[in-house]
Design an enzyme around this catalytic site. Structure first.
Site, PDB file in Angstrom:
ATOM      1  N   PHE A  26      75.583  17.252  31.991  1.00  0.00           N
ATOM      2  CA  PHE A  26      74.590  18.014  32.750  1.00  0.00           C
ATOM      3  C   PHE A  26      73.678  18.755  31.779  1.00  0.00           C
ATOM      4  CE2 PHE A  26      77.936  17.259  35.715  1.00  0.00           C
ATOM      5  CZ  PHE A  26      77.296  17.102  36.931  1.00  0.00           C
ATOM      6  N   CYS A  32      62.086  27.867  37.376  1.00  0.00           N
ATOM      7  CA  CYS A  32      61.925  27.257  38.687  1.00  0.00           C
ATOM      8  C   CYS A  32      60.681  27.842  39.356  1.00  0.00           C
ATOM      9  CB  CYS A  32      63.157  27.508  39.556  1.00  0.00           C
ATOM     10  SG  CYS A  32      63.139  26.535  41.088  1.00  0.00           S
ATOM     11  N   CYS A  36      65.333  30.608  45.446  1.00  0.00           N
ATOM     12  CA  CYS A  36      66.395  30.389  46.425  1.00  0.00           C
ATOM     13  C   CYS A  36      67.508  31.418  46.215  1.00  0.00           C
ATOM     14  CB  CYS A  36      66.947  28.979  46.286  1.00  0.00           C
ATOM     15  SG  CYS A  36      65.699  27.707  46.470  1.00  0.00           S
ATOM     16  N   CYS A  39      70.805  30.147  44.478  1.00  0.00           N
ATOM     17  CA  CYS A  39      70.729  29.466  43.184  1.00  0.00           C
ATOM     18  C   CYS A  39      71.784  30.013  42.223  1.00  0.00           C
ATOM     19  CB  CYS A  39      69.340  29.623  42.572  1.00  0.00           C
ATOM     20  SG  CYS A  39      69.128  28.671  41.051  1.00  0.00           S
ATOM     21  N   ASP A  40      72.392  29.101  41.445  1.00  0.00           N
ATOM     22  CA  ASP A  40      73.450  29.512  40.517  1.00  0.00           C
ATOM     23  C   ASP A  40      73.001  29.460  39.061  1.00  0.00           C
ATOM     24  OD1 ASP A  40      73.297  26.767  40.257  1.00  0.00           O
ATOM     25  OD2 ASP A  40      75.378  26.373  40.762  1.00  0.00           O
ATOM     26  N   THR A  41      71.689  29.444  38.804  1.00  0.00           N
ATOM     27  CA  THR A  41      71.177  29.369  37.435  1.00  0.00           C
ATOM     28  C   THR A  41      70.636  30.725  36.990  1.00  0.00           C
ATOM     29  OG1 THR A  41      70.595  27.051  37.713  1.00  0.00           O
ATOM     30  CG2 THR A  41      69.544  28.195  35.902  1.00  0.00           C
ATOM     31  N   GLU A  95      68.052  16.158  39.687  1.00  0.00           N
ATOM     32  CA  GLU A  95      68.171  16.915  40.928  1.00  0.00           C
ATOM     33  C   GLU A  95      66.969  17.837  40.983  1.00  0.00           C
ATOM     34  OE1 GLU A  95      71.991  18.820  40.643  1.00  0.00           O
ATOM     35  OE2 GLU A  95      73.056  16.930  40.946  1.00  0.00           O
ATOM     36  N   HIS A 183      82.880  20.456  43.126  1.00  0.00           N
ATOM     37  CA  HIS A 183      83.120  21.213  41.887  1.00  0.00           C
ATOM     38  C   HIS A 183      83.578  22.629  42.215  1.00  0.00           C
ATOM     39  CE1 HIS A 183      78.924  21.596  43.045  1.00  0.00           C
ATOM     40  NE2 HIS A 183      78.856  22.737  42.375  1.00  0.00           N
TER      41      HIS A 183
END
Length: 189
Positions: A26, A32, A36, A39-41, A95, A183
């Site tokens: 990954f 971005c 959102c 979002c997990d980033t 993605e 996951h």
């Protein structure tokens, strides 16, 4: 050579959609054009890497399947990066929220719309985060495999209710498939 803001590169299994369970490298890009809430980033954390640096890092792992993710990887991905990954025998998936045009040489495109105009010209897979509302299928995604993924609210009781709603929706609309975030369920990165 272009510098790309990379949040992290890691090796795991694909946790969602058609490629669930497949070993993958990954490349999580930072940045971005959407905000959102789920979002997990962490967009504050990144390392600038050249396209060749990314390929060199990806080569350290045994799988030859790479997933470009983010944030929105479409803001930074280039034909050159894809060509370099292909030269290293990688199959390349992305993605994207679909808001920006992508290079044509990507092998698998997963579109997960997050509002706004869709600018991708093709989608192999459509992943809609299901929040109980009727999912919308952008015209570019009509022929794509269609997945509904129950929204993760962070609350088990609410998650269970949304998942149950999602299952019932799919039973009534069998053109959709269920995509769980395996996951998270199996506790791997």
């Amino acid at each position: 050579m272009k510098k790309i803001k990379v949040n992290e590169i890691f090796y795991s299994l694909q946790g969602e959609g058609r490629n669930t369970g497949r070993a993958a490298v990954f490349v999580r890009m930072s940045g971005c054009n959407r905000k959102c809430p789920f979002c997990d980033t962490d967009f504050e954390k990144f390392t600038e890497m050249t396209e060749q640096d990314i390929v060199n890092e990806a080569r350290k792992y045994p799988a030859r399947f790479v997933v470009l993710t983010g944030g929105e990887p479409g803001l930074q991905v280039t034909d050159t990066l894809i060509n370099l990954l292909h030269s290293a025998d990688f199959t390349v998936a992305i993605e994207t929220n679909g808001s920006v045009a992508l290079p044509d040489n990507i092998d698998w495109v997963t579109v997960s719309p997050k509002g706004g105009e869709i600018k991708v010209t093709r989608a192999d897979e459509l992943k809609v985060v299901f929040d109980g509302k009727e999912p919308t299928v952008p015209p570019q995604c009509v022929e794509a495999l269609k997945y509904l993924q129950p929204m993760d609210t962070g609350d088990k009781e609410k998650n269970d209710a949304i998942t149950a709603q999602c299952v019932e929706y799919i039973k009534s609309h069998p053109e959709w498939r269920l995509s769980l975030q395996t996951h998270k369920l199996a506790n791997f990165p």
